[in-house]
Design a protein around this motif. Structure first.
Motif, PDB file in Angstrom:
ATOM      1  N   ARG A 136      35.370   6.975   0.984  1.00 55.35           N
ATOM      2  CA  ARG A 136      35.123   7.231  -0.424  1.00 55.35           C
ATOM      3  C   ARG A 136      36.333   6.823  -1.266  1.00 55.35           C
ATOM      4  NH1 ARG A 136      35.177  12.464  -0.529  1.00 55.35           N
ATOM      5  NH2 ARG A 136      33.056  12.722   0.270  1.00 55.35           N
ATOM      6  N   TYR A 180      36.502   3.735  -3.926  1.00 56.65           N
ATOM      7  CA  TYR A 180      36.923   4.010  -5.307  1.00 56.65           C
ATOM      8  C   TYR A 180      38.001   3.027  -5.745  1.00 56.65           C
ATOM      9  CZ  TYR A 180      39.707   6.141  -9.003  1.00 56.65           C
ATOM     10  OH  TYR A 180      40.434   6.340 -10.151  1.00 56.65           O
ATOM     11  N   GLN A 221      27.967   3.655  -6.009  1.00 55.96           N
ATOM     12  CA  GLN A 221      29.420   3.493  -6.141  1.00 55.96           C
ATOM     13  C   GLN A 221      29.842   2.019  -6.136  1.00 55.96           C
ATOM     14  OE1 GLN A 221      31.803   6.446  -3.898  1.00 55.96           O
ATOM     15  NE2 GLN A 221      29.875   7.339  -3.228  1.00 55.96           N
ATOM     16  N   SER A 239      30.063   9.078  -9.481  1.00 57.70           N
ATOM     17  CA  SER A 239      29.236   9.233  -8.281  1.00 57.70           C
ATOM     18  C   SER A 239      30.070   9.586  -7.058  1.00 57.70           C
ATOM     19  CB  SER A 239      28.429   7.950  -8.040  1.00 57.70           C
ATOM     20  OG  SER A 239      27.480   7.777  -9.085  1.00 57.70           O
ATOM     21  N   ALA A 240      31.359   9.232  -7.070  1.00 54.16           N
ATOM     22  CA  ALA A 240      32.239   9.673  -5.975  1.00 54.16           C
ATOM     23  C   ALA A 240      32.377  11.187  -6.010  1.00 54.16           C
ATOM     24  CB  ALA A 240      33.602   9.001  -6.098  1.00 54.16           C
TER      25      ALA A 240
END
Length: 441
Positions: free
Chosen positions: A9, A13, A160, A294-295
């Motif tokens: 994640r 990002y 994402q 959304s993360a």
């Protein structure tokens, strides 16, 4: 919580931020280059009308009842739980619902567009009633079509891949720059020409993104079926987002209309130039914060609170950089505008300071709003946004007519209306994360 999931994640990002910097940087550069060409092409008064027209038409985007943001959260939540079929059902329902809304809004808008004077709306006789109405109808038609096609940006956020949203903006802005320069060189000044340019560019960017997205995420291709059992979850989240968006709309986009009515459309041009300058900071901050939505959703539903806190602390450290950047822009604003627009274009230092203050407060709010949006905890945002909507216009009238302030009074009123959120949103984030914070201490 798996360390691999957390690491992936974070890695994704950072990848989205890097991509956004590249694409958004190009989009912002193209937008900045287009502004002086548009002003030269249209002149100060017509450019003010054009800027106000886009503001009014941007309202259309908010009439999706928040379905786009609801879709983003529901798809991200479904994918985090490994429910791809459920995610596709939400996509199908959203596209079907928004398509129907777009058609209905177009018919209503078409009917009412002939019932009042657009010259009165824009407080001008410089442009004929016929050209104003024609331009408004063109922009409205394209924006409503994009209303439907543009749902792809919610889906990109959900998986994402938010950097690609900036790619769509880059395509739109580069197209606008090239066509605007062509209009300036080869045509007379007509707002309707810019309306066609804007519409085609906006729609084209999202069509390119849609083709890419559904080619790579075939399992989310909509079947255009409205599933009632998924309608209410979309609307329950979406309607709250819609009310927040509507309230934010009043605070962020009525300024140009107020300035047009109180001072005349020619004053919108200086306001637009100053805001465009400070949008550099807003854009850069959005590049960093937007991929987190959304993360945060993924982390929240996986109960990875420590990752959320880590990201929030990073965002607060970066906010110091935002303040330094704003102070630097205030100091050099006159010099930059002189190089950008022309030495004869003078901006008010008081307007510059008030716009910087507004951007500082709105950026602070955005740090916490993004996290709350991702978690779906939007009730406090809802109440503070409604409060801001209620007080913004009365405050603006008080500042201008009561205290004799100029255009900066409208900006100051908008800033004051954001104070509710500036205080309460951080408290709401603390409430959601305080168990983890207690463990850290």
């Amino acid at each position: 919580m798996s360390d691999n999931v957390t690491a992936e994640r974070t890695r994704n990002y950072l990848t989205q931020v890097k991509g956004s910097v590249l694409y958004k940087g190009g989009a912002v550069a193209a937008s900045f280059l287009a502004i002086p060409i548009m002003i030269s092409y249209l002149g100060g008064v017509k450019f003010g009308i054009w800027s106000t027209l886009l503001t009014i038409m941007s309202w259309v985007v908010f009439f999706d009842l928040g379905i786009g943001n609801g879709l983003r959260n529901k798809v991200a939540e479904s994918l985090a739980c490994g429910q791809e079929a459920l995610a596709r059902s939400y996509v199908s329902s959203a596209y079907s619902l928004i398509g129907g809304f777009a058609c209905a809004i177009w018919l209503v808008f078409l009917f009412f567009s002939y019932r009042f004077s657009w010259q009165v709306v824009f407080n001008t006789v410089t442009v004929s009633e016929e050209e104003l109405r024609y331009s408004v109808l063109i922009v409205a038609a394209f924006m409503l079509l994009n209303f439907w096609v543009g749902l792809v940006t919610a889906l990109l956020g959900a998986v994402q891949r938010s950097a690609l949203i900036s790619l769509g903006q880059l395509i739109t802005n580069v197209f606008a720059l090239v066509v605007t320069y062509g209009l300036f060189c080869f045509t007379d000044a007509h707002i309707s020409y810019l309306a066609w340019m804007y519409g085609v560019g906006l729609l084209g960017g999202n069509l390119v993104l849609s083709f890419w997205f559904f080619k790579n995420y075939k399992y989310l291709i909509p079947c255009f079926h409205l599933d009632r059992k998924h309608l209410m979850p979309l609307l329950s989240v979406g309607v709250r987002f819609f009310v927040i968006q509507l309230a934010v709309l009043v605070v962020f986009t009525t300024d140009k209309i107020l300035i047009t009515q109180l001072f005349g459309p020619e004053h919108v041009t200086q306001y637009e130039v100053v805001f465009k300058l400070f949008s550099i900071v807003t854009f850069l901050h959005t590049l960093i914060s937007s991929p987190l939505w959304s993360a945060y959703t993924d982390a929240y539903h996986r109960e990875d609170t420590s990752w959320i806190i880590k990201m929030l602390c990073t965002q607060l450290k970066l906010y110091v950089v935002v303040i330094v950047a704003l102070c630097t822009l205030v100091f050099f604003a006159g010099f930059i505008v002189g190089l950008w627009i022309g030495a004869e274009f003078v901006v008010s230092i008081s307007l510059v300071i008030f716009v910087a203050f507004f951007v500082a407060v709105s950026t602070w709010n955005n740090i916490f709003a993004i996290m709350l949006n991702g978690a779906g905890a939007v009730n406090v945002q809802l109440y503070t946004a409604l409060a801001a909507m209620v007080v913004n216009i009365p405050l603006a009238l008080l500042m201008v007519k009561g205290f004799g302030m100029g255009v900066e009074g409208v900006v100051f009123a908008a800033t004051l209306s954001l104070v509710f959120s500036a205080v309460l949103l951080p408290l709401q984030v603390y409430r959601l994360t305080r168990v983890e914070l207690s463990g850290i201490r």
